[in-house]
Scaffold this motif. Structure first.
Motif, PDB file in Angstrom:
ATOM      1  N   LYS A 122       7.365  -4.462  -9.323  1.00  0.00           N
ATOM      2  CA  LYS A 122       7.347  -3.237  -8.521  1.00  0.00           C
ATOM      3  C   LYS A 122       6.191  -2.327  -8.910  1.00  0.00           C
ATOM      4  CE  LYS A 122      12.220  -3.216  -7.392  1.00  0.00           C
ATOM      5  NZ  LYS A 122      13.494  -2.529  -7.435  1.00  0.00           N
ATOM      6  N   LEU A 123       5.899  -2.255 -10.187  1.00  0.00           N
ATOM      7  CA  LEU A 123       4.770  -1.446 -10.662  1.00  0.00           C
ATOM      8  C   LEU A 123       3.452  -2.034 -10.169  1.00  0.00           C
ATOM      9  CD1 LEU A 123       3.650   0.892 -12.350  1.00  0.00           C
ATOM     10  CD2 LEU A 123       3.721  -0.632 -14.337  1.00  0.00           C
ATOM     11  N   VAL A 124       3.305  -3.347 -10.261  1.00  0.00           N
ATOM     12  CA  VAL A 124       2.091  -4.016  -9.782  1.00  0.00           C
ATOM     13  C   VAL A 124       1.928  -3.770  -8.282  1.00  0.00           C
ATOM     14  CG1 VAL A 124       0.935  -6.244  -9.458  1.00  0.00           C
ATOM     15  CG2 VAL A 124       2.111  -5.753 -11.611  1.00  0.00           C
ATOM     16  N   LEU A 125       3.008  -3.919  -7.520  1.00  0.00           N
ATOM     17  CA  LEU A 125       2.952  -3.678  -6.074  1.00  0.00           C
ATOM     18  C   LEU A 125       2.592  -2.232  -5.752  1.00  0.00           C
ATOM     19  CD1 LEU A 125       5.973  -5.782  -4.772  1.00  0.00           C
ATOM     20  CD2 LEU A 125       3.552  -6.096  -4.202  1.00  0.00           C
ATOM     21  N   ALA A 126       3.118  -1.289  -6.512  1.00  0.00           N
ATOM     22  CA  ALA A 126       2.787   0.119  -6.295  1.00  0.00           C
ATOM     23  C   ALA A 126       1.300   0.374  -6.527  1.00  0.00           C
ATOM     24  CB  ALA A 126       3.632   1.006  -7.204  1.00  0.00           C
ATOM     25  N   LYS A 127       0.753  -0.214  -7.583  1.00  0.00           N
ATOM     26  CA  LYS A 127      -0.675  -0.052  -7.873  1.00  0.00           C
ATOM     27  C   LYS A 127      -1.536  -0.703  -6.791  1.00  0.00           C
ATOM     28  CE  LYS A 127      -0.270   0.321 -12.894  1.00  0.00           C
ATOM     29  NZ  LYS A 127      -0.623  -0.324 -14.178  1.00  0.00           N
ATOM     30  N   LEU A 128      -1.116  -1.876  -6.312  1.00  0.00           N
ATOM     31  CA  LEU A 128      -1.851  -2.554  -5.243  1.00  0.00           C
ATOM     32  C   LEU A 128      -1.825  -1.731  -3.954  1.00  0.00           C
ATOM     33  CD1 LEU A 128      -0.670  -6.233  -5.772  1.00  0.00           C
ATOM     34  CD2 LEU A 128      -2.955  -5.309  -6.190  1.00  0.00           C
ATOM     35  N   THR A 129      -0.667  -1.198  -3.632  1.00  0.00           N
ATOM     36  CA  THR A 129      -0.525  -0.374  -2.437  1.00  0.00           C
ATOM     37  C   THR A 129      -1.437   0.834  -2.501  1.00  0.00           C
ATOM     38  OG1 THR A 129       1.752  -1.114  -2.151  1.00  0.00           O
ATOM     39  CG2 THR A 129       1.138   0.934  -1.039  1.00  0.00           C
ATOM     40  N   TYR A 130      -1.485   1.480  -3.651  1.00  0.00           N
ATOM     41  CA  TYR A 130      -2.354   2.643  -3.822  1.00  0.00           C
ATOM     42  C   TYR A 130      -3.823   2.252  -3.651  1.00  0.00           C
ATOM     43  CZ  TYR A 130      -4.728   6.631  -5.828  1.00  0.00           C
ATOM     44  OH  TYR A 130      -5.572   7.697  -6.010  1.00  0.00           O
ATOM     45  N   PHE A 131      -4.242   1.152  -4.262  1.00  0.00           N
ATOM     46  CA  PHE A 131      -5.631   0.697  -4.158  1.00  0.00           C
ATOM     47  C   PHE A 131      -6.000   0.440  -2.698  1.00  0.00           C
ATOM     48  CE2 PHE A 131      -9.131  -2.223  -4.000  1.00  0.00           C
ATOM     49  CZ  PHE A 131      -9.944  -1.864  -5.056  1.00  0.00           C
ATOM     50  N   VAL A 132      -5.145  -0.286  -1.995  1.00  0.00           N
ATOM     51  CA  VAL A 132      -5.437  -0.631  -0.601  1.00  0.00           C
ATOM     52  C   VAL A 132      -5.436   0.620   0.271  1.00  0.00           C
ATOM     53  CG1 VAL A 132      -4.597  -1.902   1.414  1.00  0.00           C
ATOM     54  CG2 VAL A 132      -4.647  -3.004  -0.817  1.00  0.00           C
ATOM     55  N   ARG A 133      -4.516   1.526   0.046  1.00  0.00           N
ATOM     56  CA  ARG A 133      -4.457   2.752   0.864  1.00  0.00           C
ATOM     57  C   ARG A 133      -5.657   3.658   0.651  1.00  0.00           C
ATOM     58  NH1 ARG A 133       1.892   3.993   0.636  1.00  0.00           N
ATOM     59  NH2 ARG A 133       2.446   2.624   2.356  1.00  0.00           N
ATOM     60  N   THR A 134      -6.207   3.680  -0.543  1.00  0.00           N
ATOM     61  CA  THR A 134      -7.356   4.550  -0.788  1.00  0.00           C
ATOM     62  C   THR A 134      -8.659   3.928  -0.314  1.00  0.00           C
ATOM     63  OG1 THR A 134      -7.575   3.741  -3.069  1.00  0.00           O
ATOM     64  CG2 THR A 134      -6.279   5.755  -2.713  1.00  0.00           C
TER      65      THR A 134
END
Length: 167
Positions: free
Chosen positions: A150-162
């Protein structure tokens, strides 16, 4: 559609930009890079996931950015571009020439000579989130049993969104 003169300029710009960016790209990034192929990425994946490397205990997160070339943020590319101001201006113009009228601040030209390099520039750094293998906009993140997915997915989501705009 870029003209022959546009393609020639993009090719020269790519040759000028590539060495500086190659020096910053992650070792396990394989797409659109000289001397690297999908077979190299497959070999690394196999080596990491085979039973001799405790592959049976690992999990993977597979990520494919939908419409990657259409969604890359111009701001993300321009902020990460290592180039003199004249080349930056030319790249900015290339980006604006190939945009969707409804989304003027995102996307690279389809078929543009420099577009694959610009995609790699925008995606550079995503591999630092967690051990991974990337081929263009397709990525595999390898998780060990103790890793928090879940932490990895949250970081990936943030990277892609920015770095990418959502349509």
């Amino acid at each position: 559609m870029p003209t022959i003169a546009d393609r020639a300029w993009q090719c020269l710009a790519k040759y000028a930009l590539e060495p500086a960016h190659e020096a910053t790209f992650h070792a396990k990034s394989y797409g659109f890079r000289m001397g690297r192929s999908a077979h190299d990425a497959q070999r690394i994946l196999f080596a990491n996931l085979n039973s001799g490397q405790n592959g049976i205990n690992k999990r993977v997160i597979e990520l494919d950015i939908e419409q990657c070339f259409d969604r890359i943020s111009h701001e993300s590319i321009m902020n990460n571009l290592i180039a003199p101001s004249g080349i930056k201006l030319g790249i900015f113009r290339c980006l604006k020439a190939g945009t969707n009228v409804g989304f003027p601040d995102q996307g690279t030209q389809q078929g543009g000579v420099v577009s694959p390099l610009l995609a790699n520039i925008a995606l550079n750094g995503i591999e630092d989130i967690h051990p991974s293998i990337r081929y263009a906009d397709d990525m595999v993140f390898i998780l060990k049993p103790q890793d928090d997915a879940k932490l990895v997915l949250a970081k990936l989501t943030y990277f892609v969104r920015t770095g990418f705009e959502h349509q």
